[in-house]
Design an enzyme around this catalytic site. Sequence first.
Site, short mmCIF file in Angstrom:
data_model
loop_
_atom_site.label_atom_id
_atom_site.label_comp_id
_atom_site.label_asym_id
_atom_site.label_seq_id
_atom_site.Cartn_x
_atom_site.Cartn_y
_atom_site.Cartn_z
N LYS A 253 52.80 62.34 39.49
CA LYS A 253 53.37 63.35 39.18
C LYS A 253 54.59 63.35 38.29
O LYS A 253 54.64 64.42 37.47
CB LYS A 253 53.72 63.88 40.65
CG LYS A 253 52.87 64.24 41.68
CD LYS A 253 52.09 65.39 41.50
CE LYS A 253 50.67 65.37 42.05
NZ LYS A 253 50.51 65.19 43.35
N GLU B 217 62.72 68.32 42.93
CA GLU B 217 62.67 69.61 42.15
C GLU B 217 63.52 70.80 42.81
O GLU B 217 63.92 70.82 44.14
CB GLU B 217 61.28 70.24 42.15
CG GLU B 217 60.31 69.52 41.02
CD GLU B 217 58.71 69.97 41.23
OE1 GLU B 217 58.56 70.73 42.38
OE2 GLU B 217 58.06 69.54 40.33
N HIS C 262 48.62 72.73 53.45
CA HIS C 262 48.34 72.52 52.16
C HIS C 262 46.80 72.36 52.00
O HIS C 262 46.48 71.91 51.02
CB HIS C 262 49.03 71.10 51.80
CG HIS C 262 50.39 71.01 51.99
ND1 HIS C 262 51.28 71.77 51.13
CD2 HIS C 262 51.37 70.62 53.03
CE1 HIS C 262 52.65 71.54 51.86
NE2 HIS C 262 52.50 70.93 52.65
N ARG D 90 39.38 67.97 37.86
CA ARG D 90 37.85 68.00 38.39
C ARG D 90 37.69 69.28 38.47
O ARG D 90 38.28 70.12 38.22
CB ARG D 90 38.39 67.38 39.95
CG ARG D 90 39.11 68.09 40.67
CD ARG D 90 39.08 67.68 42.13
NE ARG D 90 39.71 68.49 42.95
CZ ARG D 90 41.12 68.61 43.35
NH1 ARG D 90 41.89 67.72 42.78
NH2 ARG D 90 41.70 69.64 44.02
C1 MV4 Z 1 56.95 73.51 45.99
C2 MV4 Z 1 57.13 74.51 46.52
C3 MV4 Z 1 58.37 75.01 46.26
N1 MV4 Z 1 59.37 74.57 45.57
N2 MV4 Z 1 57.57 73.05 44.95
C4 MV4 Z 1 53.39 70.97 46.66
C5 MV4 Z 1 52.21 70.63 47.11
C6 MV4 Z 1 51.50 72.05 47.49
N3 MV4 Z 1 50.44 71.54 48.63
C7 MV4 Z 1 52.74 72.60 48.21
N4 MV4 Z 1 53.80 72.31 47.23
C8 MV4 Z 1 55.05 72.89 47.19
N5 MV4 Z 1 55.79 72.75 46.29
C9 MV4 Z 1 58.62 73.71 44.64
N6 MV4 Z 1 59.57 73.04 43.67
C10 MV4 Z 1 56.61 75.00 47.78
C11 MV4 Z 1 55.39 74.14 47.94
C12 MV4 Z 1 54.63 74.45 49.22
C13 MV4 Z 1 54.97 74.13 50.33
C14 MV4 Z 1 55.99 72.96 50.53
C15 MV4 Z 1 56.49 72.78 51.84
C16 MV4 Z 1 55.93 73.00 52.85
C17 MV4 Z 1 54.64 74.05 52.88
C18 MV4 Z 1 54.54 74.60 51.65
C19 MV4 Z 1 53.00 75.46 51.52
C20 MV4 Z 1 52.96 76.02 50.17
C21 MV4 Z 1 53.70 75.38 49.17
#
Ligand code: MV4
Length: 502
Positions: A116, A199, A234, A291
């Site tokens: 990453k 981030e 996720h 992919r």
């Molecule tokens: C984030 C985010 C908000 N701000 N990054 C990264 C992996 C992906 N599966 C979810 N991710 C996120 N990255 C920044 N800078 C929000 C998510 C995010 C999320 C994060 C924590 C818990 C649940 C989530 C659900 C969707 C997106």
Amino acid sequence: MIQKILIANRGEIAVRVMRTCKEMGIRTVAVYSEADRTSRHVSYADEAVCIGLASSRESYLNAEKIITAAKQFKADAIHPGYGFLSENAGFARRCKEEGIIFIGPSAESIEAMGDKISARRQMIKAKVPVVPGTSEDLKPRDLFRVCRRIGLPVIIKATAGGGGKGMRLVYEEKQLHEAYQAAKSEARASFGNDSIYIEKYIESPHHIEIQFLGDAHGNVIHLFDRECSVQRRHQKIVEESPSPFIDDKTRQAMGAIAVKAAKSVGYVGAGTIEFLVDGDMNFYFLEMNTRLQVEHPVTEEVLGVDLVKEQIHIANGKKLRLRQKHLHQRGHAIECRICAEDPENNFAPSPGIIRHIQTPEGIGVRVDSFIYDGYEIPVYYDSMLGKLIVWATSRIYALERMRRVLYEYKITGVKTNIDYLRRIMDTRDFVKGNYTTHFIEDNSKKLRESAANDNEIEDMAIIAAYIDHIVNSNDAPSSSPADNLPISRWRAFGKQKGVLRI
Ligand code: MV4
């Protein structure tokens, strides 16, 4: 020219790839584990070989066994599908060493995007917008300085991460140190790599991705957007194209950035760049998937392009034959992932024998699946049974079609998420196309309401209440309040629904 392809995968994606091979007159070799002897991808293929025990590590993740099978059956190329070895740089490299075409980008591209921090650095160099944050392994002494610079809340992520593992949200400075330690040890335990970065946390983002194709001659085109914000832990559940959220200007800007990103890494093959998009339509690079993805069919439906066919074309060393100026999104596509799981038991997997399936048919329907009557879903792999994809001329027509198709789809023998998907299709925010990555969480209560609330069953229950009243009204008069007899549940239900007034 590729004459024979070994598909290093199982389930619906293996069948999906073979279907295109069949259309192109390319012979196919299936590999399968001992648990998959009766799987559809095995019977579909021209040839098939067992590569080991049921556990993925002994079979679909065993690079050497797969390469040996490819050589034994004289396959020119290997298609890895998604998951398993599809983003394994070592496997791509081994294929090359053995003179087998890996249908995917180079090992170097996979490597650059797999880490990453390295992906972030590469994107910054290519002037692709990234979320404000750090691009090196975060040291405890930099923690507070970095957070003051970018501002709270922040999200701490594992460099080797994926699937939300090793991720921590921090809203207050006093939580920072503990979250840092927790993320670090979770990353170490999950990936054997405790490198982490930080981030700015985007509060209510959309998860929108752009599909692209690059050839070995330096040409790259994009294939527009997919909205993937309907996810749970996720895992994406529903995807659609075009995104109902972004406007055309943003769409074009994201497409142009995706092309720039892919060119900057000399990308060859099909890939996807994932963006977080905030409420003001600012978009930020999240990650690049090297992919073919589960949700690729919505792009195929809206563009009229077979992505696997283009992957094979590119793998043959040919120049892209699609021109950006000829690609336009037409109509709307929605995909639902059908899983053998129990939404009423925290989505626990529900393996077992499929007793009977009734598959939807008719206008605008596509079913990418691999199950059949009597098939036993193994316990060893993903619970996804397949995907339902609909296409229609507009979003609202596509939504109506998806409701109809979910109504037609009947699977007995195992529990599935079909009713749950139906409820998503009836949820206000989804209907309006007004949803973010918090959609499932925000609507969890309504989505959990059991099938007893579905209209058909409710109608039957009302009839049952009425019959119960007719049959039992003489011997158990509920009009006498003095009796201590338990009230019939049917009668209570009938009263509640207003069909019984006594
Ligand atoms: C984030 C985010 C908000 N701000 N990054 C990264 C992996 C992906 N599966 C979810 N991710 C996120 N990255 C920044 N800078 C929000 C998510 C995010 C999320 C994060 C924590 C818990 C649940 C989530 C659900 C969707 C997106």
